[in-house]
Design an enzyme around this catalytic site. Structure first.
Site, PDB file in Angstrom:
ATOM      1  CG  HIS A   1      -2.255   0.681   0.943  1.00  0.00           C
ATOM      2  ND1 HIS A   1      -2.397   1.722   0.062  1.00  0.00           N
ATOM      3  CD2 HIS A   1      -3.493   0.440   1.449  1.00  0.00           C
ATOM      4  CE1 HIS A   1      -3.659   2.115   0.042  1.00  0.00           C
ATOM      5  NE2 HIS A   1      -4.347   1.340   0.871  1.00  0.00           N
ATOM      6  NE  ARG A   2       6.068   0.044   2.215  1.00  0.00           N
ATOM      7  CZ  ARG A   2       7.248  -0.532   2.433  1.00  0.00           C
ATOM      8  NH1 ARG A   2       8.069  -0.033   3.348  1.00  0.00           N
ATOM      9  NH2 ARG A   2       7.609  -1.615   1.749  1.00  0.00           N
TER      10      ARG A   2
END
Length: 410
Positions: free
Chosen positions: A383-384
């Site tokens: 998700h980064r």
């Protein structure tokens, strides 16, 4: 002068290795480029070549030794007539003996004194030694069934089944079961897999997106293409469903390039090449050989290359650059009939696609119910690097390509 042979760093992440097998013995004359030994890394068994010439004066690390740190001396090379240092710490220039002394049996044998077989030498086949090294079995406790009591592979396998003593490891004081049990030691590969997957799951913020994909059009195209293959010869090919899915993933990554990326503390790395890591199960774990620039290769090229990579992966013959790296991974368990699953990301990659089995299911087409071959795929995402909408967009592109597969061949 005496020269140390060091445990090499055979991959960017390697910190230690195991000496699987010496291919030269003490006293052998060595030329630059000669293969000295086989070293077991976390991913494969690889050959180590000599970079200098000389005589293999002393082997410092014996076959089967695990956990040898990178840059640790494992052997000593000496020049002709030079005395062999007792240890790596004393490896230093030594004045050569006069040439006349070389003709005296006593003087000639001194540099090779370490070549005398140890009293407790174990007689085992090279394969048995390798398997024992992988399973961390103490060969001194194994009874050989080969000629003259030589230990062969079946002896090691039988000893492992019986829970033979493990080198450097004690039996747990309190087994979980009161019944029979055996101790299976961790290989170097298993230790690294455990460490990396734990780090990935604990440090990378995973999220998962799944979608059902119809396979019938792709299966039909596969049958048509395989029918065009020559019966034999170098141009023969047989496409698998996985070959076509590798290509489909590569095309989708070119359409949605933000998924073909890695996270660093300072910046995002956006890759130009699409290098697909394909998860392959091997006896002691998992390895991910890479189909490089998969978006630019034909289905035939991908098929032939993948078969070669898988074959050499299972034989432990991959080069580091063939399994280190990659920009995206695929894990396919469809052949086991798995309904669906989620895979753990392989850092520094940002995503991995988990492919489940194709199943005949009723689907709604227009206002009618029909039967279609449907598989569930799940994208695990960092998700980064990738947001939810981008992950969903990528899966939509992948599904579109698989359900309309002509783009894979044009």
């Amino acid at each position: 002068m005496a020269t140390e042979v060091l445990m090499p760093a055979l991959s960017p992440t390697m910190t230690e290795g195991a000496v699987a097998r010496w291919l030269k013995k003490e006293g052998d004359t060595i030329s630059a480029g000669d293969v000295l030994a086989e070293i077991e890394t976390d991913k494969a068994t690889m050959e180590v070549e000599a970079v200098e010439e000389g005589i293999l004066g002393r082997i410092l690390v014996q076959e089967g030794t695990q956990g040898v740190s990178v840059n640790t001396p494992i052997a000593i090379l000496v020049e002709e007539g030079e005395a062999v240092p007792e240890s790596a710490s004393t490896a230093a220039p030594v004045k050569k003996e006069p040439e006349a002394a070389a003709s005296e049996p006593k003087a000639a044998s001194q540099p090779l004194a370490a070549a005398t077989p140890p009293k407790n030498r174990v007689f085992a086949s090279p394969l048995a030694k390798r398997v024992a090294s992988q399973k961390n079995i103490d060969l001194t406790t194994v009874k050989g069934s080969g000629p003259n009591g030589r230990i062969v592979r079946k002896d090691v396998d039988a000893a492992a089944q019986k829970g033979a003593p493990v080198k450097g490891q004690e039996t747990p004081e309190a087994p979980l079961s009161s019944g029979g049990h055996k101790i299976v030691p961790h290989s170097t590969m298993r230790k690294v897999i455990a460490k990396r997957l734990a780090e990935s799951k604990s440090t990378v913020p995973h999220f998962y997106v799944s979608v059902d994909v119809e396979l019938d059009a792709l299966l039909a195209l596969r049958s048509q293409l395989n029918a065009t293959s020559p019966a034999e010869g170098p141009d023969t090919f047989k496409l698998s469903v996985n070959d076509m899915l590798v290509k489909a993933a590569a095309v989708a990554l070119k359409r949605i390039p933000s998924v073909n990326a890695s996270f660093t503390d300072d910046a995002m790395i956006m890759y130009d090449d699409v290098d697909i890591s394909v998860a392959v199960s091997i006896p002691d774990g998992l390895i991910t050989p890479i189909v490089k620039q998969a978006d630019k290769k034909s289905l035939k090229q991908i098929s032939q290359e993948t078969k070669d990579l898988v074959k050499r992966a299972r034989a432990g013959k991959l080069k580091p650059e063939e399994f280190q790296g990659g920009t995206f991974s695929i894990s396919n368990m469809g052949m086991y009939g798995v309904k669906d699953f989620s895979a753990i990301i392989n850092p520094p990659q940002a995503a991995i696609l988990a492919i489940a089995a194709g199943r005949k299911l009723p689907v709604v087409k227009g206002s009618e119910i029909a039967i279609a071959t449907v598989m569930t795929v799940t994208l695990s995402v960092d998700h980064r690097v990738v947001d939810g909408s981008t992950a969903a967009e990528w899966l939509s592109a992948f599904r579109s390509i698989v359900e309309s597969p002509l783009s894979l061949v044009i």
